[in-house]
Enzyme design. Structure first.
Site, short mmCIF file in Angstrom:
data_model
loop_
_atom_site.label_atom_id
_atom_site.label_comp_id
_atom_site.label_asym_id
_atom_site.label_seq_id
_atom_site.Cartn_x
_atom_site.Cartn_y
_atom_site.Cartn_z
N ARG A 12 1.03 -1.26 0.03
CA ARG A 12 -0.03 0.02 0.09
C ARG A 12 1.07 1.14 0.06
O ARG A 12 0.82 2.01 -1.00
CB ARG A 12 -0.93 0.02 1.33
CG ARG A 12 -2.03 1.05 1.04
CD ARG A 12 -1.72 2.47 1.40
NE ARG A 12 -1.07 2.54 2.76
CZ ARG A 12 -0.39 3.49 3.29
NH1 ARG A 12 -0.39 4.74 2.49
NH2 ARG A 12 0.00 3.82 4.47
N ASP A 13 1.94 1.75 1.09
CA ASP A 13 2.20 2.75 1.16
C ASP A 13 3.55 2.83 0.18
O ASP A 13 3.77 3.96 -0.39
CB ASP A 13 2.86 2.91 2.65
CG ASP A 13 3.27 4.28 2.84
OD1 ASP A 13 3.49 5.14 2.05
OD2 ASP A 13 3.17 4.64 4.28
N HIS A 203 5.47 4.39 12.52
CA HIS A 203 5.29 4.34 11.08
C HIS A 203 6.18 5.52 10.37
O HIS A 203 5.97 6.53 10.18
CB HIS A 203 3.98 4.46 10.59
CG HIS A 203 3.51 4.90 9.18
ND1 HIS A 203 2.98 3.49 8.32
CD2 HIS A 203 3.95 5.64 8.20
CE1 HIS A 203 2.99 3.85 7.19
NE2 HIS A 203 3.53 5.28 6.84
N HIS A 205 8.82 7.11 8.09
CA HIS A 205 9.59 7.27 6.52
C HIS A 205 11.16 7.30 6.78
O HIS A 205 11.33 7.81 7.91
CB HIS A 205 8.70 8.08 5.70
CG HIS A 205 7.61 7.66 5.13
ND1 HIS A 205 7.22 6.89 4.13
CD2 HIS A 205 6.38 7.42 5.73
CE1 HIS A 205 5.95 6.70 3.93
NE2 HIS A 205 5.38 6.89 4.87
N CYS A 236 4.76 9.02 0.02
CA CYS A 236 3.38 9.67 -0.28
C CYS A 236 3.33 10.53 -1.28
O CYS A 236 3.87 11.45 -1.35
CB CYS A 236 2.81 10.14 1.24
SG CYS A 236 1.39 10.78 1.12
N ASN A 245 8.89 3.94 3.43
CA ASN A 245 8.83 3.58 4.96
C ASN A 245 10.39 3.01 5.27
O ASN A 245 11.21 2.41 4.36
CB ASN A 245 7.99 2.54 5.47
CG ASN A 245 6.50 3.32 5.34
OD1 ASN A 245 6.03 3.15 4.32
ND2 ASN A 245 6.33 3.67 6.70
P1 HMG Z 1 -12.61 14.74 -2.59
O1 HMG Z 1 -12.53 14.81 -4.04
O2 HMG Z 1 -12.93 15.74 -1.78
O3 HMG Z 1 -14.09 13.62 -2.52
O4 HMG Z 1 -11.55 13.50 -2.15
P2 HMG Z 1 -15.76 13.55 -2.67
O5 HMG Z 1 -16.22 13.05 -1.36
O6 HMG Z 1 -15.85 14.99 -3.15
O7 HMG Z 1 -15.71 12.99 -4.04
C1 HMG Z 1 -15.14 13.30 -5.18
C2 HMG Z 1 -15.16 11.88 -6.09
O8 HMG Z 1 -14.32 10.81 -5.50
C3 HMG Z 1 -16.63 11.12 -6.04
O9 HMG Z 1 -16.65 10.80 -7.46
C4 HMG Z 1 -16.60 10.07 -5.31
O10 HMG Z 1 -17.40 9.25 -5.60
C5 HMG Z 1 -14.99 9.79 -5.21
P3 HMG Z 1 -17.30 11.55 -8.77
O11 HMG Z 1 -18.72 11.56 -8.40
O12 HMG Z 1 -16.73 12.89 -8.94
O13 HMG Z 1 -17.17 10.40 -10.07
N1 HMG Z 1 -14.77 8.88 -4.12
C6 HMG Z 1 -14.21 7.87 -3.79
N2 HMG Z 1 -13.82 6.89 -4.77
C7 HMG Z 1 -13.59 5.61 -4.49
N3 HMG Z 1 -13.32 5.34 -3.26
C8 HMG Z 1 -13.41 6.42 -1.94
C9 HMG Z 1 -14.00 7.72 -2.64
N4 HMG Z 1 -14.19 8.77 -1.91
C10 HMG Z 1 -14.83 9.59 -2.75
N5 HMG Z 1 -13.13 6.02 -1.06
C11 HMG Z 1 -10.94 11.91 -0.58
C12 HMG Z 1 -11.60 13.08 -0.62
C13 HMG Z 1 -10.78 11.66 0.67
C14 HMG Z 1 -11.83 10.82 -1.09
C15 HMG Z 1 -9.42 11.97 -1.59
O14 HMG Z 1 -8.69 13.00 -1.11
C16 HMG Z 1 -8.54 10.84 -1.44
O15 HMG Z 1 -8.97 9.72 -1.95
N6 HMG Z 1 -7.60 10.74 -0.50
C17 HMG Z 1 -6.89 9.81 -0.44
C18 HMG Z 1 -5.21 10.21 -0.52
C19 HMG Z 1 -4.31 9.07 -0.22
O16 HMG Z 1 -4.69 7.90 -0.50
N7 HMG Z 1 -3.17 9.25 0.04
C20 HMG Z 1 -2.19 8.24 0.38
C21 HMG Z 1 -2.47 7.58 1.62
S1 HMG Z 1 -2.11 8.34 3.31
C22 HMG Z 1 -0.59 8.25 3.52
O17 HMG Z 1 0.05 7.66 2.65
C23 HMG Z 1 -0.09 8.62 4.84
C24 HMG Z 1 0.38 7.12 5.57
O18 HMG Z 1 1.02 6.35 4.92
C25 HMG Z 1 0.98 7.62 6.93
C26 HMG Z 1 2.05 8.58 6.97
O19 HMG Z 1 2.98 8.14 6.31
O20 HMG Z 1 1.80 9.57 7.67
C27 HMG Z 1 -1.10 6.68 6.14
MG MG Z 2 3.27 6.46 5.07
#
Ligand code: HMG
Ligand code: MG
Length: 283
Positions: A12-13, A203, A205, A236, A245
């Site tokens: 995933r990450d 966690h 990096h 990320c 990581n």
């Molecule tokens: P948004 O654009 O504000 O969402 O994004 P929305 O609710 O307005 O929806 C927009 C569109 O996205 C819609 O589709 C929704 O259906 C769709 P449309 O009608 O335009 O066709 N949608 C989805 N589709 C599939 N699955 C979903 C979903 N939700 C909405 N779950 C949102 C807000 C949170 C969805 C967006 O910002 C997002 O997906 N963010 C995730 C980003 C991400 O994955 N980042 C990496 C992971 S975090 C990380 O790596 C850190 C970590 O490792 C810890 C660390 O290292 O610190 C965990």
């Molecule tokens: Mg991470």
């Protein structure tokens, strides 16, 4: 019997940050190889918007092919839509994510920290109804790419909020990978006023090459669960310049050299390392 847990987050990450779309079959092969190394939990996917993270668009297909390998399968979800998809794919453990800084919450989730917590509340309620365990990530626990240093008190407050909402475990995300052990220690002192060490995971990096030292600092404060990414895959997409990581095989060797038992099979880990390297974007 293992006395420390390494949680593999590479599928995933790690893979989320590769620019080239990796074929689903290769992701499945990686998880298969990792499972043979003996992990208790592997974070295999994230059910997020495919427009935000195209690499994870095939997460349901990946999940469908990796059941029954042994490890519990964890997937990250940002909202109820992601939770429903993860449950349809029979995910064992959910991970939800927010941040200790406003800038990263906005960049990563298109929300303020408070809004992201509001979105997660129904996810936690739904998970509780069907007894699915939930891990809560707090990102940017020492530094934020947009807001600068993070006050330890903010991390403690968000970790406590996730605990109160029902997260069993809080993973402390050092997203940028530039922290020094001193700042990890200061952050942990604040968080440990809210949660015991056995409910926390590190966690970290590894952009600045200090992640193993940061693991040691957290270990000294009582943490025994650490996330790692095979071959150091990843980073990320919303934290520009951040590396992956801490490297799983290095963390395994580091902890083993200090007399700890990870429960992992090193030969199997190295097979997974080779496979992970072959998936990485060319330099
Ligand atoms: P948004 O654009 O504000 O969402 O994004 P929305 O609710 O307005 O929806 C927009 C569109 O996205 C819609 O589709 C929704 O259906 C769709 P449309 O009608 O335009 O066709 N949608 C989805 N589709 C599939 N699955 C979903 C979903 N939700 C909405 N779950 C949102 C807000 C949170 C969805 C967006 O910002 C997002 O997906 N963010 C995730 C980003 C991400 O994955 N980042 C990496 C992971 S975090 C990380 O790596 C850190 C970590 O490792 C810890 C660390 O290292 O610190 C965990
Ligand atoms: Mg991470």
């Amino acid at each position: 019997m293992a006395d420390v847990e390494i949680v593999e987050v590479g599928p995933r990450d790690g893979l989320q940050n590769e620019a080239r779309i990796i074929p689903t079959a290769k992701k499945i092969a990686l998880i298969d190889t990792l499972a043979a190394a003996g992990f208790r939990r592997i974070e295999v996917a994230s059910f997020v918007s495919p427009r935000w993270v195209p690499q994870m668009a095939d997460c349901a297909e990946v999940l469908a092919q990796v059941h029954g390998l042994g490890p519990r399968l964890m997937a990250l979800v940002p909202n109820l839509k992601g939770f429903d998809a993860a449950m349809a794919a029979r995910t064992d453990v959910i991970a939800v994510v927010t941040a200790a800084s406003e800038g990263f919450a906005r960049a990563n989730l298109n929300a303020s920290v408070a809004e992201s917590l509001d979105r997660l509340r129904p996810v936690l309620e739904a998970a509780r109804r069907i007894a699915i365990p939930v891990r809560g990530y707090v990102s940017t626990v020492t530094d934020c790419p947009y807001d600068g240093p993070t006050p330890p008190g903010s991390v403690a407050r968000i970790a406590a909020a996730l605990r109160d909402m029902g997260c069993e475990e809080i993973a402390l995300g050092e997203t940028l990978g530039r922290a020094m052990p001193e700042s990890i220690d200061a952050m942990l002192r604040a968080v440990l006023e809210e949660l015991p060490p056995d409910r926390l995971a590190g966690h970290f990096h590894d952009t600045a090459g200090r992640a193993l030292d940061n693991v040691d600092a957290a270990f000294d404060r009582g943490l025994r669960i650490f996330d790692a990414s095979i071959a150091g895959l990843g980073g990320c997409p919303f934290a520009p310049g951040a590396a992956g990581n801490v490297v799983t095989e290095s963390l395994h060797d580091h902890l083993t050299a200090r007399g700890h038992r990870t429960g992992l099979d090193r030969a199997a880990l190295l097979r997974a390392t080779d496979l992970a390297r072959s998936l990485r974007d060319p330099p």
